[in-house]
Design a protein around this motif. Structure first.
Motif, PDB file in Angstrom:
ATOM      1  N   GLU A  38       0.806  -1.220   0.000  1.00 11.69           N
ATOM      2  CA  GLU A  38       0.000   0.000   0.000  1.00 11.69           C
ATOM      3  C   GLU A  38       0.841   1.274   0.000  1.00 11.69           C
ATOM      4  OE1 GLU A  38      -2.227  -3.392   1.748  1.00 11.69           O
ATOM      5  OE2 GLU A  38      -0.264  -2.546   2.155  1.00 11.69           O
ATOM      6  N   ASP A  39       2.133   1.159   0.287  1.00  7.13           N
ATOM      7  CA  ASP A  39       3.011   2.325   0.375  1.00  7.13           C
ATOM      8  C   ASP A  39       3.625   2.724  -0.968  1.00  7.13           C
ATOM      9  OD1 ASP A  39       2.602   2.365   3.160  1.00  7.13           O
ATOM     10  OD2 ASP A  39       4.234   0.933   3.468  1.00  7.13           O
ATOM     11  N   PHE A  40       3.417   1.911  -2.008  1.00  4.26           N
ATOM     12  CA  PHE A  40       3.999   2.206  -3.324  1.00  4.26           C
ATOM     13  C   PHE A  40       2.974   2.931  -4.185  1.00  4.26           C
ATOM     14  CE2 PHE A  40       6.555  -1.251  -1.739  1.00  4.26           C
ATOM     15  CZ  PHE A  40       7.827  -0.940  -2.172  1.00  4.26           C
ATOM     16  N   ALA A  41       3.454   3.888  -4.974  1.00  5.81           N
ATOM     17  CA  ALA A  41       2.567   4.667  -5.839  1.00  5.81           C
ATOM     18  C   ALA A  41       3.145   4.752  -7.248  1.00  5.81           C
ATOM     19  CB  ALA A  41       2.381   6.074  -5.274  1.00  5.81           C
ATOM     20  N   VAL A  42       2.274   4.612  -8.229  1.00  2.65           N
ATOM     21  CA  VAL A  42       2.683   4.778  -9.626  1.00  2.65           C
ATOM     22  C   VAL A  42       3.274   6.177  -9.801  1.00  2.65           C
ATOM     23  CG1 VAL A  42       1.846   4.932 -12.008  1.00  2.65           C
ATOM     24  CG2 VAL A  42       1.028   3.108 -10.516  1.00  2.65           C
TER      25      VAL A  42
END
Length: 151
Positions: free
Chosen positions: A9-13
């Protein structure tokens, strides 16, 4: 080195990481040749590279550049992420002994794992450039990452 726990959940495109430079040495090439068994002349024979092939010098193995580039970003892989593989590997330009490479990694996709609900998949585009700013290697690094609350 500080370890940072990052869950799926901590990764973003669009997130981008950049490394410092690393110079590829003759020792790197010779060691990799010994480990891989690849002693072809474009890696080992300076005279042949310059006089016969017109390469401008000995070139590093593509697999060596992958290993160095992935190693340069490995400190960012944490206890919740594991490498799942590599896609679309392209050796765009040769890396000569003495070239300095840098790596940019950009998150391009964040999706649920198709078979394991406790995991997600994170894809990042890895671009390696030389000291002149030329792109020399491109690949997509795939990770599986634990979802928060699943550990």
């Amino acid at each position: 080195m500080q370890v940072i726990d990052r869950y799926f959940e901590d990764f973003a495109v669009g997130e981008i990481r950049r490394t410092l430079g690393r110079t590829v040495t003759e020792a790197d090439v010779v060691l990799h040749a010994g480990q891989s068994g690849d002693f072809f002349p474009h890696h080992m024979d300076e005279r042949w590279c310059v006089e016969e092939a017109g390469l401008g010098g000995r070139i590093a193995h593509g697999t060596l550049i992958i290993a160095i580039a992935v190693g340069m970003t490995a400190g960012d892989v944490n206890p919740q992420a594991m490498s799942y593989g590599y896609d679309r590997i392209r050796f765009i330009k040769p890396v000569l002994i003495g070239d300095t490479i840098t790596v940019t990694a950009q998150i391009t996709e964040v999706t649920d794992h198709p078979r394991r609900p406790e995991l997600g998949r994170v894809d990042e585009l890895v671009t390696v450039t030389n000291q002149r700013g030329d792109t020399v290697l491109s690949l997509v690094h795939l990770y599986v990452v634990t979802k928060r609350g699943s550990e």
